[in-house]
Design a protein around this motif. Structure first.
Motif, mmCIF file in Angstrom:
data_model
loop_
_atom_site.group_PDB
_atom_site.id
_atom_site.type_symbol
_atom_site.label_atom_id
_atom_site.label_comp_id
_atom_site.label_asym_id
_atom_site.label_seq_id
_atom_site.Cartn_x
_atom_site.Cartn_y
_atom_site.Cartn_z
ATOM 1 N N LEU A 46 0.859 -1.172 0.000
ATOM 2 C CA LEU A 46 0.000 0.000 0.000
ATOM 3 C C LEU A 46 0.902 1.230 0.000
ATOM 4 O O LEU A 46 1.723 1.411 0.895
ATOM 5 N N THR A 82 -0.302 -0.301 -4.756
ATOM 6 C CA THR A 82 -1.648 0.283 -4.841
ATOM 7 C C THR A 82 -1.700 1.528 -3.973
ATOM 8 O O THR A 82 -1.233 1.512 -2.829
ATOM 9 N N ILE A 96 -3.192 4.356 -1.542
ATOM 10 C CA ILE A 96 -4.229 4.465 -0.518
ATOM 11 C C ILE A 96 -5.290 5.485 -0.922
ATOM 12 O O ILE A 96 -6.444 5.394 -0.492
ATOM 13 N N ALA A 129 -8.427 4.001 -2.283
ATOM 14 C CA ALA A 129 -9.211 3.107 -1.431
ATOM 15 C C ALA A 129 -10.477 3.793 -0.922
ATOM 16 O O ALA A 129 -10.438 4.954 -0.493
ATOM 17 N N ALA A 176 -7.774 -0.419 4.161
ATOM 18 C CA ALA A 176 -6.658 -0.665 3.249
ATOM 19 C C ALA A 176 -5.375 -0.911 4.024
ATOM 20 O O ALA A 176 -4.581 -1.792 3.665
ATOM 21 N N GLN A 196 -5.418 -4.360 5.634
ATOM 22 C CA GLN A 196 -5.251 -5.461 4.693
ATOM 23 C C GLN A 196 -3.896 -5.457 3.985
ATOM 24 O O GLN A 196 -3.570 -6.394 3.266
ATOM 25 N N ALA A 197 -3.107 -4.425 4.201
ATOM 26 C CA ALA A 197 -1.837 -4.287 3.490
ATOM 27 C C ALA A 197 -0.824 -5.334 3.937
ATOM 28 O O ALA A 197 -0.720 -5.653 5.119
#
Length: 245
Positions: free
Chosen positions: A38, A70, A72, A75, A81, A84-85
């Protein structure tokens, strides 16, 4: 903890961000098994957040890592986020903007939980390194936002000055970096400052702090009432994790 705190994004000869620390980043990915990183690009002011994420993805590709970056900012739920990173990267830019955004969105607690409690690997450079300190008061950036917040992630118990430069510029009559840091120490006498120059980084792995450099430059440690002390990459700096500010 598995934390990399880089002074800056690039050095001369690099075409990709974080390239000078590429070997240690590869080691971190292999050690942790992190595949999905992330990216927190809130510090970026003069380019887009998407572009910064793309730059980091290009670095992963350059290093031959099967990792996905990805942002943040894309999100729907930034807190989720973070939860779950598998890995977290915080880009450089303006530290004041970054830190305020983290506080405004309620992300300081989730970040601390992810990195300190869950052991999620963390990579930061410049502003991303500043926020690893107890406060952001030793950033070089201008406070370009109002209602600026000083407290930060407190991954390490000391202050860091990234991009540290030991120089006097001809014709410049203002304070040098050393003088600015000494001013900080006059007001905050129990808070040492570690100056880390371009092309260097700190690693905090399982509570053990070490200093690394891609160009042989030493770090410079400032403490109130004492002459600054240089430390080379092979020297022990673990005592800095035991200080109490």
């Amino acid at each position: 903890m598995d934390i990399l705190l880089l002074s800056n994004g690039k050095i001369a000869g690099n075409t990709h961000v974080m390239e000078f620390a590429g070997d240690v980043i590869v080691e971190q990915v292999k050690r942790t098994g992190a595949k999905h990183f992330l990216v927190i690009p809130y510090a970026v002011i003069r380019s887009s957040h998407d572009d910064r994420v793309a730059m980091i993805q290009a670095t992963f590709d350059r290093l031959g890592l099967d990792c996905v970056a990805t942002g943040i900012h894309q999100a729907a739920d930034p807190v989720k986020a973070i939860e779950q990173a598998e890995g977290i990267i915080v880009s450089g830019g303006n530290t004041w903007v970054l830190n305020k955004k983290l506080h405004d969105l309620g992300l300081v607690g989730p970040l601390r939980k992810a990195v300190l409690a869950k052991g999620v690997p963390y990579i930061g450079w410049s502003a991303g390194t500043n926020i690893a300190c107890p406060t952001i008061r030793t950033t070089n950036d201008m406070p370009i936002v109002t209602s600026a917040v000083l407290t930060s992630l407190n991954f390490v118990p000391f202050q860091i000055n990234p991009h540290y430069l030991e120089a006097s510029v001809e014709g410049h009559m203002g304070e040098t970096r050393d003088e600015r840091i000494q001013e900080f120490l006059e007001v905050n006498q129990h808070e040492p400052v570690m100056g880390i120059p371009e092309g260097t980084w700190l690693q905090l792995l399982d509570g053990q702090l070490s200093y690394h450099t891609a160009n042989g430059k030493p770090l410079k440690l400032f403490r109130y009432g004492e002459e600054p002390v240089y430390f080379e990459a092979e020297q022990d700096i673990q005592f800095m994790m035991e200080i109490s500010c």
